[in-house]
Design a protein around this motif. Structure first.
Motif, PDB file in Angstrom:
ATOM      1  N   ARG A  52    -101.215 -43.402  24.958  1.00  0.00           N
ATOM      2  CA  ARG A  52    -101.506 -44.284  23.821  1.00  0.00           C
ATOM      3  C   ARG A  52    -101.399 -45.710  24.337  1.00  0.00           C
ATOM      4  O   ARG A  52    -100.350 -46.120  24.815  1.00  0.00           O
ATOM      5  N   ARG A  53    -102.497 -46.443  24.235  1.00  0.00           N
ATOM      6  CA  ARG A  53    -102.512 -47.847  24.677  1.00  0.00           C
ATOM      7  C   ARG A  53    -102.385 -48.744  23.458  1.00  0.00           C
ATOM      8  O   ARG A  53    -103.087 -48.553  22.469  1.00  0.00           O
ATOM      9  N   TRP A  54    -101.500 -49.723  23.591  1.00  0.00           N
ATOM     10  CA  TRP A  54    -101.243 -50.650  22.492  1.00  0.00           C
ATOM     11  C   TRP A  54    -101.510 -52.072  22.953  1.00  0.00           C
ATOM     12  O   TRP A  54    -101.153 -52.437  24.068  1.00  0.00           O
ATOM     13  N   PRO A  55    -102.092 -52.893  22.076  1.00  0.00           N
ATOM     14  CA  PRO A  55    -102.253 -54.308  22.419  1.00  0.00           C
ATOM     15  C   PRO A  55    -100.927 -55.033  22.185  1.00  0.00           C
ATOM     16  O   PRO A  55    -100.261 -54.802  21.184  1.00  0.00           O
ATOM     17  N   GLY A  56    -100.516 -55.868  23.122  1.00  0.00           N
ATOM     18  CA  GLY A  56     -99.313 -56.664  22.915  1.00  0.00           C
ATOM     19  C   GLY A  56     -98.179 -56.285  23.841  1.00  0.00           C
ATOM     20  O   GLY A  56     -98.381 -55.836  24.959  1.00  0.00           O
ATOM     21  N   VAL A  57     -96.961 -56.450  23.321  1.00  0.00           N
ATOM     22  CA  VAL A  57     -95.741 -56.242  24.100  1.00  0.00           C
ATOM     23  C   VAL A  57     -94.963 -55.083  23.509  1.00  0.00           C
ATOM     24  O   VAL A  57     -94.664 -55.065  22.315  1.00  0.00           O
ATOM     25  N   LEU A  58     -94.619 -54.127  24.367  1.00  0.00           N
ATOM     26  CA  LEU A  58     -93.838 -52.966  23.964  1.00  0.00           C
ATOM     27  C   LEU A  58     -92.397 -53.195  24.408  1.00  0.00           C
ATOM     28  O   LEU A  58     -92.150 -53.621  25.538  1.00  0.00           O
ATOM     29  N   GLY A  59     -91.468 -52.932  23.518  1.00  0.00           N
ATOM     30  CA  GLY A  59     -90.055 -53.090  23.841  1.00  0.00           C
ATOM     31  C   GLY A  59     -89.219 -52.167  22.983  1.00  0.00           C
ATOM     32  O   GLY A  59     -89.758 -51.304  22.279  1.00  0.00           O
ATOM     33  N   PRO A  60     -87.907 -52.348  23.015  1.00  0.00           N
ATOM     34  CA  PRO A  60     -87.052 -51.497  22.191  1.00  0.00           C
ATOM     35  C   PRO A  60     -87.239 -51.800  20.712  1.00  0.00           C
ATOM     36  O   PRO A  60     -87.451 -52.953  20.323  1.00  0.00           O
ATOM     37  N   ALA A  61     -87.171 -50.748  19.903  1.00  0.00           N
ATOM     38  CA  ALA A  61     -87.220 -50.959  18.455  1.00  0.00           C
ATOM     39  C   ALA A  61     -86.020 -51.806  18.053  1.00  0.00           C
ATOM     40  O   ALA A  61     -84.982 -51.809  18.715  1.00  0.00           O
ATOM     41  N   ARG A  62     -86.178 -52.510  16.985  1.00  0.00           N
ATOM     42  CA  ARG A  62     -85.167 -53.490  16.570  1.00  0.00           C
ATOM     43  C   ARG A  62     -84.159 -52.931  15.576  1.00  0.00           C
ATOM     44  O   ARG A  62     -84.339 -51.851  15.028  1.00  0.00           O
ATOM     45  N   VAL A  63     -83.124 -53.711  15.340  1.00  0.00           N
ATOM     46  CA  VAL A  63     -82.116 -53.430  14.321  1.00  0.00           C
ATOM     47  C   VAL A  63     -82.460 -54.266  13.102  1.00  0.00           C
ATOM     48  O   VAL A  63     -82.618 -55.487  13.210  1.00  0.00           O
ATOM     49  N   HIS A  64     -82.578 -53.624  11.943  1.00  0.00           N
ATOM     50  CA  HIS A  64     -82.811 -54.354  10.691  1.00  0.00           C
ATOM     51  C   HIS A  64     -81.438 -54.730  10.142  1.00  0.00           C
ATOM     52  O   HIS A  64     -80.672 -53.878   9.715  1.00  0.00           O
ATOM     53  N   GLU A  65     -81.129 -56.025  10.175  1.00  0.00           N
ATOM     54  CA  GLU A  65     -79.771 -56.461   9.869  1.00  0.00           C
ATOM     55  C   GLU A  65     -79.541 -56.864   8.417  1.00  0.00           C
ATOM     56  O   GLU A  65     -78.395 -57.004   8.000  1.00  0.00           O
ATOM     57  N   GLY A  66     -80.577 -57.045   7.642  1.00  0.00           N
ATOM     58  CA  GLY A  66     -80.399 -57.498   6.265  1.00  0.00           C
ATOM     59  C   GLY A  66     -80.627 -56.387   5.256  1.00  0.00           C
ATOM     60  O   GLY A  66     -80.769 -55.220   5.615  1.00  0.00           O
ATOM     61  N   PRO A  67     -80.660 -56.763   3.983  1.00  0.00           N
ATOM     62  CA  PRO A  67     -80.963 -55.781   2.943  1.00  0.00           C
ATOM     63  C   PRO A  67     -82.333 -55.144   3.178  1.00  0.00           C
ATOM     64  O   PRO A  67     -83.234 -55.786   3.718  1.00  0.00           O
ATOM     65  N   LEU A  68     -82.465 -53.889   2.785  1.00  0.00           N
ATOM     66  CA  LEU A  68     -83.742 -53.209   2.940  1.00  0.00           C
ATOM     67  C   LEU A  68     -84.773 -53.806   1.994  1.00  0.00           C
ATOM     68  O   LEU A  68     -84.427 -54.243   0.885  1.00  0.00           O
ATOM     69  N   PRO A  69     -86.036 -53.835   2.410  1.00  0.00           N
ATOM     70  CA  PRO A  69     -87.093 -54.362   1.533  1.00  0.00           C
ATOM     71  C   PRO A  69     -87.155 -53.568   0.231  1.00  0.00           C
ATOM     72  O   PRO A  69     -86.834 -52.379   0.203  1.00  0.00           O
ATOM     73  N   GLN A  70     -87.578 -54.236  -0.804  1.00  0.00           N
ATOM     74  CA  GLN A  70     -87.728 -53.566  -2.088  1.00  0.00           C
ATOM     75  C   GLN A  70     -88.987 -52.693  -2.075  1.00  0.00           C
ATOM     76  O   GLN A  70     -90.010 -53.075  -1.514  1.00  0.00           O
ATOM     77  N   ALA A  71     -88.892 -51.535  -2.679  1.00  0.00           N
ATOM     78  CA  ALA A  71     -90.009 -50.605  -2.813  1.00  0.00           C
ATOM     79  C   ALA A  71     -89.634 -49.624  -3.924  1.00  0.00           C
ATOM     80  O   ALA A  71     -88.461 -49.506  -4.288  1.00  0.00           O
ATOM     81  N   PRO A  72     -90.628 -48.891  -4.448  1.00  0.00           N
ATOM     82  CA  PRO A  72     -90.359 -47.990  -5.573  1.00  0.00           C
ATOM     83  C   PRO A  72     -89.388 -46.845  -5.289  1.00  0.00           C
ATOM     84  O   PRO A  72     -88.741 -46.350  -6.198  1.00  0.00           O
ATOM     85  N   SER A  73     -89.277 -46.388  -4.048  1.00  0.00           N
ATOM     86  CA  SER A  73     -88.398 -45.258  -3.758  1.00  0.00           C
ATOM     87  C   SER A  73     -87.610 -45.524  -2.479  1.00  0.00           C
ATOM     88  O   SER A  73     -87.964 -46.399  -1.675  1.00  0.00           O
ATOM     89  N   ALA A  74     -86.562 -44.742  -2.274  1.00  0.00           N
ATOM     90  CA  ALA A  74     -85.745 -44.864  -1.063  1.00  0.00           C
ATOM     91  C   ALA A  74     -86.596 -44.588   0.177  1.00  0.00           C
ATOM     92  O   ALA A  74     -86.485 -45.288   1.182  1.00  0.00           O
ATOM     93  N   ARG A  75     -87.448 -43.580   0.119  1.00  0.00           N
ATOM     94  CA  ARG A  75     -88.321 -43.248   1.254  1.00  0.00           C
ATOM     95  C   ARG A  75     -89.211 -44.420   1.618  1.00  0.00           C
ATOM     96  O   ARG A  75     -89.363 -44.775   2.785  1.00  0.00           O
ATOM     97  N   GLU A  76     -89.777 -45.068   0.604  1.00  0.00           N
ATOM     98  CA  GLU A  76     -90.658 -46.214   0.858  1.00  0.00           C
ATOM     99  C   GLU A  76     -89.883 -47.422   1.382  1.00  0.00           C
ATOM    100  O   GLU A  76     -90.412 -48.182   2.196  1.00  0.00           O
ATOM    101  N   ARG A  77     -88.643 -47.581   0.962  1.00  0.00           N
ATOM    102  CA  ARG A  77     -87.822 -48.690   1.486  1.00  0.00           C
ATOM    103  C   ARG A  77     -87.558 -48.496   2.977  1.00  0.00           C
ATOM    104  O   ARG A  77     -87.647 -49.441   3.752  1.00  0.00           O
TER     105      ARG A  77
END
Length: 150
Positions: A52-77
């Motif tokens: 799988r080729r991706w445009p850009g820079v590949l690195g480690p996935a990040r840590v989400h440090e703040g509140p989760l984004p709002q969305a209608p369900s927990a799965r969507e958040r």
């Protein structure tokens, strides 16, 4: 099946002095990192792996440090977090049983405190690809492609 995720550049961490691999790639087998190097090196070692080729820079996935984004369900958040290139959330922001269950179902790691993400051989395959503007192109969580921008 093994997958080689390749990009214009691979960074083993997001620290400014971290190693950078031009035309780099990461081999993912099941949920772990099976190899790191240039695309040519990994294709030679693992000729049957899907690429799988991706445009850009590949690195480690990040840590989400703040509140989760709002969305209608927990799965969507949780999915909104994955779309940002993060696969780790802080426990203080997943205070309900529904959010914890959604995180667990999606292999999102819940930590008591933040950590410095890095790609390490034989480590869990948590990767993210970002374009030149910093937008997330793809997220791999525990070896599974969980988000890709169309």
């Amino acid at each position: 099946m093994e997958t080689i995720h390749a990009a214009d550049e691979v960074r083993l961490s997001w620290d400014t002095g971290a190693e950078r691999i031009k035309d780099g790639a990461v081999l993912v087998g099941r949920d772990g990192v099976g190899g790191i190097g240039t695309l040519a090196e990994l294709r030679a070692k693992f000729p049957r792996a899907r690429v799988r080729r991706w445009p850009g820079v590949l690195g480690p996935a990040r840590v989400h440090e703040g509140p989760l984004p709002q969305a209608p369900s927990a799965r969507e958040r949780i999915h909104e977090v994955l779309k940002t290139g993060a696969v780790v959330v802080l426990a203080e922001h997943v205070g309900t049983a529904e959010l914890r269950a959604a995180a667990e179902r999606n292999d999102v790691v819940v930590l008591a405190r933040t950590r410095v993400p890095a790609i390490v051989p034989s480590g869990r395959a948590d990767l993210a690809v970002f374009d030149a503007d910093g937008a997330c192109v793809a997220t791999v969580c525990a070896g599974r492609l969980v988000h890709r921008r169309r």
